[in-house]
Design an enzyme around this catalytic site. Structure first.
Site, mmCIF file in Angstrom:
data_model
loop_
_atom_site.group_PDB
_atom_site.id
_atom_site.type_symbol
_atom_site.label_atom_id
_atom_site.label_comp_id
_atom_site.label_asym_id
_atom_site.label_seq_id
_atom_site.Cartn_x
_atom_site.Cartn_y
_atom_site.Cartn_z
ATOM 1 N N SER A 42 31.171 39.507 -3.498
ATOM 2 C CA SER A 42 32.333 40.371 -3.464
ATOM 3 C C SER A 42 32.125 41.554 -4.416
ATOM 4 C CB SER A 42 33.597 39.572 -3.803
ATOM 5 O OG SER A 42 34.769 40.272 -3.476
ATOM 6 N N HIS A 58 35.635 33.746 2.339
ATOM 7 C CA HIS A 58 34.921 34.725 1.521
ATOM 8 C C HIS A 58 34.194 34.023 0.375
ATOM 9 C CE1 HIS A 58 33.932 38.490 -0.238
ATOM 10 N NE2 HIS A 58 34.877 38.529 -1.162
#
Length: 476
Positions: free
Chosen positions: A208, A342
């Site tokens: 991320s 994610h």
């Protein structure tokens, strides 16, 4: 291979990391530029329009791209400060850096591999390890927020990097983290007799926002032999121009305007371009050009629009053209798999990661790293002809210097890894008088969005925030 030609190429290649050398051997940037290109411009053409035809010229083009990124997007990466000292004691790396009468200190933690004698490679994990730990490979973690804070837009100029260089330094947080990784490598190199890490076999990873940082670190710290860039999205593996086009087409994805308002990962110098992207003289396909010829694996998730799957796939398949021109296409790979949370890498990508680790960190021969795949329909929607109008040259000249032969050959700092787990933590079993608390998500993990069935409560120190409502929320 002629030694003289190889040495000249090596000097040019080192200029990517050493701006002073870049200016003396490859020319300097003009004080201002007049650039306009709404597509992805060629990494094989200098800013003045001269075409790159040899590997030596490409090294100078790398130096130019590096200088452009530092001046207009990331901020300046300072050279090694006047004094860097430290030690490795047990599993703790202690670093002290001094510059202009000011000193800062920080530490990093080594998690050594089990059952390994002698030297072993390591991966530096920015913000923790969310790819599987690799057998025989150490991990190194450090508090990147301690070096440069990234809470939100009010974090500008906060952290030990800015204590040393001033709160008004042009660097965004990611360049500051790269500087911190370089100092860790400096200490590992100077303390080689007190640890078993092979500083010629270092990788870097992150996911991320920290994946964005891992890409920058791999691009600007040439002692890193392998970049493992996980779900970095726009501002990382995604290209600004393609992300903007996605947003204009109605896809809820992160773009340059949003990102500079959200946090301080980039230099304030970038703000002038977020509403005028054609004037930016590069895009993030050129980050891959800065990593070449070293190993690079882009690990992505095409199931989250906010990450810009079309942008990432298009950007990095274009970035791979730099490796193609150098004749080393299998040194860069892209593994894009959807239908998972994610930063929760599915097992189907384990083999892709292991292949790059085995080749670039363990030195194994015969490893197949021809990895370039997505399960996104129609190449995640990317149409090359809409974005790339140039032809990939076959660059002539001597072979590229081998990766990881020695720290001095690499010309920069080395990389380290970390193995902190990002699995969700669960509370102790419920007693007969009280139910068990709900599972909590780790920082930067997904905590909500359409179809999300995982943890919705964040661990202490982070809060579940909608970053792409109603599709995606993240612990921040």
């Amino acid at each position: 291979m002629k030694f003289q030609g190889s040495f000249k190429f090596l000097l040019a290649y080192l200029s990517v990391a050493l701006p002073a050398l870049a200016q003396s051997s490859c020319g300097t940037l003009p004080s201002s530029i007049n650039f306009s290109d709404s597509k992805l411009s060629s990494p094989f053409v200098f800013l003045n329009g001269t075409a790159v035809t040899t590997k030596e010229q490409f090294a100078c083009r790398q130096a130019e791209i590096s200088a452009l990124f530092q001046k207009y997007e990331l901020g300046t990466l300072p050279p090694k400060p006047s004094s860097v000292t430290g030690s490795v004691s047990g599993n703790t790396i202690s670093v002290t850096a001094s510059n202009g009468g000011t000193s800062i200190s920080f530490t990093a933690t080594i998690t050594p591999p089990s059952g390994v004698s002698g030297k072993y490679p390591a991966i530096i994990a920015i913000g923790g390890m969310s790819i599987p730990s690799q057998a025989g490979v150490a991990t190194i973690t450090f508090n990147n927020d301690d070096i440069a804070l990234q809470n939100d837009s009010t974090s500008r100029g906060k952290g030990k990097f800015f204590t040393l260089y001033g709160a008004n330094h042009s660097a965004g947080a990611m360049i500051a983290w790269t500087w911190g990784i370089s100092r860790i490598i400096d200490v590992l190199e100077s303390s080689s007799t007190t640890h078993n890490i092979d500083t010629s076999k270092l990788g870097v990873t992150g996911c991320s926002r920290n994946g964005k940082g891992a890409f920058v670190a791999a691009a600007f710290e040439p002692r890193i032999a392998l970049g493992l860039v996980q779900e970095s999205g726009s501002g990382g593996a995604g290209c600004w121009r393609i992300s903007k086009a996605m947003l204009q087409a109605g896809v809820s994805t992160q773009d340059a305007v949003e990102i500079v308002g959200e946090n301080v990962w980039f230099s304030p110098n970038f703000n002038q371009y977020v509403n005028n992207l054609p004037a930016l003289p590069f895009d993030h396909h050129m980050l891959a050009a800065l990593v070449a010829p070293r190993g690079l694996l882009i690990i992505e998730n095409d199931g989250i629009d906010w990450l810009g799957p079309e942008s990432v796939w298009g950007c990095q398949t274009t970035g791979a053209k730099s490796y193609q021109a150098l004749g080393i296409s299998d040194s860069m790979g892209i593994s894009m798999v959807g239908n998972h949370a994610h930063c929760a890498m599915p097992s189907s990508q384990n083999g892709d990661v292991a292949a790059f680790v085995n080749r670039f960190l363990k030195g194994q021969s015969g490893v197949n790293t021809n990895i370039m795949h997505t399960d996104g329909a129609n190449n995640a929607g990317f149409v090359p002809g809409n974005w790339v109008t140039w032809i990939v040259p076959t660059l002539s000249g001597d072979a590229i210097p081998p990766v990881g032969t020695s720290s001095t050959d690499a010309g920069g700092s080395s990389t380290v890894a970390s193995s902190t787990s990002t699995a969700t933590s669960t509370a102790p079993p419920a007693t007969t008088t009280a139910p068990a608390p709900a599972p909590q998500q780790t920082k930067y993990g997904q905590c909500g969005g359409n179809g999300w069935t995982g943890p919705t409560v964040c661990q202490s120190g982070s809060t579940c925030k909608a970053v792409s409502p109603p599709y995606y929320s993240q612990c921040l």
